[in-house]
Design a protein around this motif. Structure first.
Motif, PDB file in Angstrom:
ATOM      1  N   UNK A   1      44.414  48.558  33.867  1.00 60.35           N
ATOM      2  CA  UNK A   1      44.912  47.187  33.688  1.00 60.35           C
ATOM      3  C   UNK A   1      45.575  46.657  34.964  1.00 60.35           C
ATOM      4  N   UNK A   2      46.259  47.505  35.704  1.00 54.93           N
ATOM      5  CA  UNK A   2      46.849  47.065  36.977  1.00 54.93           C
ATOM      6  C   UNK A   2      45.746  46.698  37.974  1.00 54.93           C
ATOM      7  N   UNK A   3      44.698  47.514  38.044  1.00 56.02           N
ATOM      8  CA  UNK A   3      43.583  47.218  38.951  1.00 56.02           C
ATOM      9  C   UNK A   3      42.916  45.899  38.564  1.00 56.02           C
ATOM     10  N   UNK A   4      42.709  45.697  37.270  1.00 54.75           N
ATOM     11  CA  UNK A   4      42.099  44.465  36.764  1.00 54.75           C
ATOM     12  C   UNK A   4      42.963  43.249  37.118  1.00 54.75           C
ATOM     13  N   UNK A   5      44.256  43.381  36.959  1.00 55.95           N
ATOM     14  CA  UNK A   5      45.174  42.282  37.263  1.00 55.95           C
ATOM     15  C   UNK A   5      45.144  41.952  38.753  1.00 55.95           C
ATOM     16  N   UNK A   6      45.129  42.988  39.596  1.00 53.94           N
ATOM     17  CA  UNK A   6      45.124  42.768  41.049  1.00 53.94           C
ATOM     18  C   UNK A   6      43.856  42.048  41.504  1.00 53.94           C
ATOM     19  N   UNK A   7      42.699  42.449  40.994  1.00 54.60           N
ATOM     20  CA  UNK A   7      41.467  41.793  41.422  1.00 54.60           C
ATOM     21  C   UNK A   7      41.347  40.395  40.821  1.00 54.60           C
ATOM     22  N   UNK A   8      41.875  40.200  39.637  1.00 51.11           N
ATOM     23  CA  UNK A   8      41.779  38.893  38.985  1.00 51.11           C
ATOM     24  C   UNK A   8      42.505  37.804  39.762  1.00 51.11           C
ATOM     25  N   UNK A   9      43.651  38.145  40.352  1.00 46.19           N
ATOM     26  CA  UNK A   9      44.447  37.158  41.097  1.00 46.19           C
ATOM     27  C   UNK A   9      44.429  37.399  42.594  1.00 46.19           C
ATOM     28  N   UNK A  10      43.706  38.416  43.037  1.00 40.31           N
ATOM     29  CA  UNK A  10      43.635  38.748  44.463  1.00 40.31           C
ATOM     30  C   UNK A  10      45.030  38.855  45.075  1.00 40.31           C
ATOM     31  N   UNK A  11      45.885  39.572  44.355  1.00 36.57           N
ATOM     32  CA  UNK A  11      47.267  39.746  44.819  1.00 36.57           C
ATOM     33  C   UNK A  11      47.807  41.075  44.294  1.00 36.57           C
ATOM     34  N   UNK A  12      48.753  41.665  45.029  1.00 34.13           N
ATOM     35  CA  UNK A  12      49.407  42.872  44.515  1.00 34.13           C
ATOM     36  C   UNK A  12      50.138  42.558  43.206  1.00 34.13           C
ATOM     37  N   UNK A  13      50.126  43.494  42.293  1.00 32.10           N
ATOM     38  CA  UNK A  13      50.732  43.227  40.989  1.00 32.10           C
ATOM     39  C   UNK A  13      52.247  43.095  41.069  1.00 32.10           C
ATOM     40  N   UNK A  14      52.868  43.630  42.108  1.00 29.68           N
ATOM     41  CA  UNK A  14      54.316  43.434  42.250  1.00 29.68           C
ATOM     42  C   UNK A  14      54.628  41.952  42.469  1.00 29.68           C
ATOM     43  N   UNK A  15      53.791  41.266  43.237  1.00 31.81           N
ATOM     44  CA  UNK A  15      53.976  39.823  43.435  1.00 31.81           C
ATOM     45  C   UNK A  15      53.704  39.055  42.141  1.00 31.81           C
ATOM     46  N   UNK A  16      52.698  39.479  41.434  1.00 26.74           N
ATOM     47  CA  UNK A  16      52.351  38.801  40.182  1.00 26.74           C
ATOM     48  C   UNK A  16      53.434  38.983  39.126  1.00 26.74           C
ATOM     49  N   UNK A  17      54.080  40.137  39.134  1.00 24.91           N
ATOM     50  CA  UNK A  17      55.164  40.379  38.169  1.00 24.91           C
ATOM     51  C   UNK A  17      56.298  39.376  38.379  1.00 24.91           C
ATOM     52  N   UNK A  18      56.532  38.979  39.625  1.00 23.23           N
ATOM     53  CA  UNK A  18      57.574  37.989  39.921  1.00 23.23           C
ATOM     54  C   UNK A  18      57.210  36.608  39.354  1.00 23.23           C
ATOM     55  N   UNK A  19      55.919  36.331  39.248  1.00 24.27           N
ATOM     56  CA  UNK A  19      55.472  35.032  38.721  1.00 24.27           C
ATOM     57  C   UNK A  19      55.768  34.875  37.236  1.00 24.27           C
ATOM     58  N   UNK A  20      55.998  35.992  36.553  1.00 23.94           N
ATOM     59  CA  UNK A  20      56.284  35.916  35.115  1.00 23.94           C
ATOM     60  C   UNK A  20      57.553  35.118  34.817  1.00 23.94           C
ATOM     61  N   UNK A  21      58.462  35.078  35.777  1.00 23.45           N
ATOM     62  CA  UNK A  21      59.701  34.325  35.564  1.00 23.45           C
ATOM     63  C   UNK A  21      59.401  32.839  35.368  1.00 23.45           C
TER      64      UNK A  21
END
Length: 190
Positions: A114-134
């Motif tokens: 799921x982490x790999x899928x998330x990273x390729x879906x947004x073309x971004x590291x998942x740590x950055x994407x986790x910050x977007x949840x706010x």
């Protein structure tokens, strides 16, 4: 009561055999002529020809490169004594390779994918994407995603072609460090 068998003469036998052969021959001739009269099957339709503007080409990570990336990520984790699972997905989010390290927890397999899928879906590291949840908490509701650190995208010409996910280390920062090691290993390939 006994039945007396009738004796057939040689002439009767010949006539009976001739009649049988004639009936069989007529049936065969009818079948052949019926199939000859059947219309020929229509030729198969040619595939539609598309103009160049109706298609596009895309790059994909080879299985060898995906395996090298997974192995590099797992090796980096093992050097630090971490028990993790590594997953590499293609540009469409389909799993290409998974390596479950010795002693990796059962939850790590699904989390890495799921982490790999998330990273390729947004073309971004998942740590950055986790910050977007706010600012967009509904992102976490997208099926198949996991907004925790540990996923790294692989891109060619700024277009995502794969994602590497690592799960199982005590922190997402470590997971992502190992995922980046996998991405770095294949970015240096010739």
């Amino acid at each position: 009561m006994q039945h007396k068998a009738k004796k057939f003469t040689a002439r009767t036998k010949v006539l009976s055999s001739a009649a049988l052969l004639a009936a069989l021959g007529a049936g065969l001739a009818g079948a052949v002529s019926a199939s000859a009269d059947a219309p020929a099957a229509a030729p198969a339709a040619a595939p539609a020809a598309l103009k160049a503007k109706a298609t596009f080409s895309s790059d994909h990570l080879t299985v060898d490169a995906a395996t090298d990336a997974a192995r590099a990520a797992l090796d980096a984790a093992e050097k630090e004594g971490q028990r993790v699972t590594v997953a590499v997905v293609d540009r469409n989010g389909n799993t290409v390779v998974t390596l479950r390290g010795d002693g990796a927890g059962p939850q790590s397999y699904e989390s890495a994918i799921r982490k790999a899928y998330t990273a390729v879906s947004w073309n971004a590291p998942t740590s950055e994407l986790a910050k977007r949840l706010q600012s967009a908490p509904n992102l976490k509701d997208i099926p198949g995603t996991l907004f925790l650190a540990g996923g790294a995208p692989v891109a060619k010409d700024n277009a995502p072609i794969a994602g590497i996910g690592v799960a199982g280390a005590p922190s997402g920062d470590l997971d992502e460090k190992f995922a980046r090691a996998g991405a770095d290993a294949i970015s240096n390939r010739g």
